[in-house]
Design a protein around this motif. Structure first.
Motif, PDB file in Angstrom:
ATOM      1  N   UNK A  22       0.831  -1.208   0.000  1.00  0.00           N
ATOM      2  CA  UNK A  22       0.000   0.000   0.000  1.00  0.00           C
ATOM      3  C   UNK A  22       0.866   1.259   0.000  1.00  0.00           C
ATOM      4  N   UNK A  23       1.853   1.321   0.895  1.00  0.00           N
ATOM      5  CA  UNK A  23       2.695   2.521   0.975  1.00  0.00           C
ATOM      6  C   UNK A  23       3.686   2.611  -0.185  1.00  0.00           C
ATOM      7  N   UNK A  24       4.234   1.497  -0.615  1.00  0.00           N
ATOM      8  CA  UNK A  24       5.148   1.539  -1.763  1.00  0.00           C
ATOM      9  C   UNK A  24       4.393   2.039  -2.990  1.00  0.00           C
ATOM     10  N   UNK A  25       3.174   1.552  -3.199  1.00  0.00           N
ATOM     11  CA  UNK A  25       2.378   2.012  -4.338  1.00  0.00           C
ATOM     12  C   UNK A  25       2.042   3.498  -4.240  1.00  0.00           C
ATOM     13  N   UNK A  26       1.717   3.977  -3.038  1.00  0.00           N
ATOM     14  CA  UNK A  26       1.416   5.411  -2.870  1.00  0.00           C
ATOM     15  C   UNK A  26       2.640   6.274  -3.142  1.00  0.00           C
ATOM     16  N   UNK A  27       3.781   5.887  -2.564  1.00  0.00           N
ATOM     17  CA  UNK A  27       5.011   6.668  -2.755  1.00  0.00           C
ATOM     18  C   UNK A  27       5.412   6.653  -4.231  1.00  0.00           C
ATOM     19  N   UNK A  28       5.317   5.493  -4.873  1.00  0.00           N
ATOM     20  CA  UNK A  28       5.693   5.380  -6.288  1.00  0.00           C
ATOM     21  C   UNK A  28       4.780   6.220  -7.170  1.00  0.00           C
ATOM     22  N   UNK A  29       3.476   6.160  -6.932  1.00  0.00           N
ATOM     23  CA  UNK A  29       2.525   6.934  -7.742  1.00  0.00           C
ATOM     24  C   UNK A  29       2.749   8.442  -7.570  1.00  0.00           C
ATOM     25  N   UNK A  30       2.958   8.877  -6.331  1.00  0.00           N
ATOM     26  CA  UNK A  30       3.198  10.309  -6.101  1.00  0.00           C
ATOM     27  C   UNK A  30       4.548  10.734  -6.659  1.00  0.00           C
TER      28      UNK A  30
ATOM     29  N   UNK B  73       5.959   9.442  -9.362  1.00  0.00           N
ATOM     30  CA  UNK B  73       5.749   9.566 -10.807  1.00  0.00           C
ATOM     31  C   UNK B  73       5.081  10.905 -11.149  1.00  0.00           C
ATOM     32  N   UNK B  74       4.077  11.265 -10.376  1.00  0.00           N
ATOM     33  CA  UNK B  74       3.397  12.546 -10.633  1.00  0.00           C
ATOM     34  C   UNK B  74       4.317  13.726 -10.395  1.00  0.00           C
ATOM     35  N   UNK B  75       5.081  13.679  -9.312  1.00  0.00           N
ATOM     36  CA  UNK B  75       5.966  14.798  -8.971  1.00  0.00           C
ATOM     37  C   UNK B  75       7.069  14.957 -10.016  1.00  0.00           C
ATOM     38  N   UNK B  76       7.528  13.844 -10.584  1.00  0.00           N
ATOM     39  CA  UNK B  76       8.578  13.919 -11.604  1.00  0.00           C
ATOM     40  C   UNK B  76       8.038  14.449 -12.934  1.00  0.00           C
ATOM     41  N   UNK B  77       6.752  14.195 -13.217  1.00  0.00           N
ATOM     42  CA  UNK B  77       6.200  14.493 -14.547  1.00  0.00           C
ATOM     43  C   UNK B  77       5.232  15.668 -14.605  1.00  0.00           C
TER      44      UNK B  77
ATOM     45  N   UNK C 247       4.136  21.252  -9.906  1.00  0.00           N
ATOM     46  CA  UNK C 247       3.533  21.242  -8.567  1.00  0.00           C
ATOM     47  C   UNK C 247       2.186  21.943  -8.624  1.00  0.00           C
ATOM     48  N   UNK C 248       1.218  21.405  -7.931  1.00  0.00           N
ATOM     49  CA  UNK C 248      -0.119  21.982  -7.875  1.00  0.00           C
ATOM     50  C   UNK C 248      -0.653  21.831  -6.458  1.00  0.00           C
ATOM     51  N   UNK C 249      -1.726  22.533  -6.163  1.00  0.00           N
ATOM     52  CA  UNK C 249      -2.336  22.409  -4.835  1.00  0.00           C
ATOM     53  C   UNK C 249      -2.832  20.985  -4.614  1.00  0.00           C
ATOM     54  N   UNK C 250      -3.374  20.373  -5.673  1.00  0.00           N
ATOM     55  CA  UNK C 250      -3.878  19.002  -5.560  1.00  0.00           C
ATOM     56  C   UNK C 250      -2.752  18.028  -5.239  1.00  0.00           C
ATOM     57  N   UNK C 251      -1.631  18.143  -5.958  1.00  0.00           N
ATOM     58  CA  UNK C 251      -0.490  17.264  -5.713  1.00  0.00           C
ATOM     59  C   UNK C 251       0.090  17.504  -4.323  1.00  0.00           C
ATOM     60  N   UNK C 252       0.221  18.769  -3.928  1.00  0.00           N
ATOM     61  CA  UNK C 252       0.711  19.089  -2.584  1.00  0.00           C
ATOM     62  C   UNK C 252      -0.200  18.504  -1.511  1.00  0.00           C
TER      63      UNK C 252
END
Length: 192
Positions: free
Chosen positions: A49-57, A59-63, A66-71
């Motif tokens: 669960x946590x590995x998937x959350x960290x990996x997904x975030x 990927x988003x942060x790299x690509x 930054x936005x309020x939603x991502x933050x």
């Protein structure tokens, strides 16, 4: 979940429970969130669960910019991580499946504290290193960190744009406190 005296300790130290955490006053707080996820998906584990959350975030942060939603999602990750660490729900062996070894939990704690500092307290220096921190955490947690030799932290090397170039784990030296995971980010300046 009852742990027998001769069972491996839930903390992941490799010792028997009676030789490790039997005298510690750890309050296990059950997790409705984890119970619901385990009921819906029998293969669920706190680790995945946590590995998937960290990996997904990551990927988003790299690509993405930054936005309020991502933050907000990064803050939610930090808050959930700190809450689950405090509730002892991320130990190596949990009623919901595999969790994290002690060094990995210290890495999660350090990551959550750095995210919290950057996003909640607005620490500018911390905001600049979110990308390499998350890239390192996603990579390292997916691979796993061995408990031998003892690890005290990591050195991350980035370029001036915040891209993670390389990282190395730091071994604990004699007399060093290994209660915290030190994340040292070094920016390599490019010659012009």
């Amino acid at each position: 979940m009852k742990i027998g005296r001769n069972d491996p300790c839930f903390c992941g130290s490799g010792k028997k429970y009676k030789k490790c955490c039997i005298d510690r006053d750890i309050a296990f707080v059950d997790s409705v969130k984890f119970a619901e996820r385990k009921k819906a998906d029998p293969t669920f584990t706190p680790r995945s669960y946590y590995i998937n959350r960290v990996t997904a975030l990551n990927d988003r942060l790299q690509n993405e910019a930054r936005s309020e939603e991502l933050d907000a999602e990064l803050m939610e990750l930090a808050g959930d991580t700190l809450d689950d660490l405090d509730g002892a729900r991320l130990h190596a062996f949990t009623r919901y499946g595999e969790g994290f070894l002690p060094t990995e939990r210290r890495l999660l704690q350090a990551l959550a504290n750095r995210l919290w500092g950057a996003l909640v307290f607005g620490e500018f220096q911390e905001q600049e290193i979110l990308r390499p921190l998350l890239a390192f955490a996603a990579s390292t947690l997916a691979e796993g960190i061995s408990e031998a030799p003892p690890i005290s932290g990591a050195v991350l090397k980035t370029d001036e744009d915040g891209n993670l170039l390389s990282w190395s784990l730091k071994q604990t030296t004699d007399g060093e406190n290994s209660e915290e995971f030190e994340l040292d980010v070094q920016v390599e300046k490019t010659e012009v």
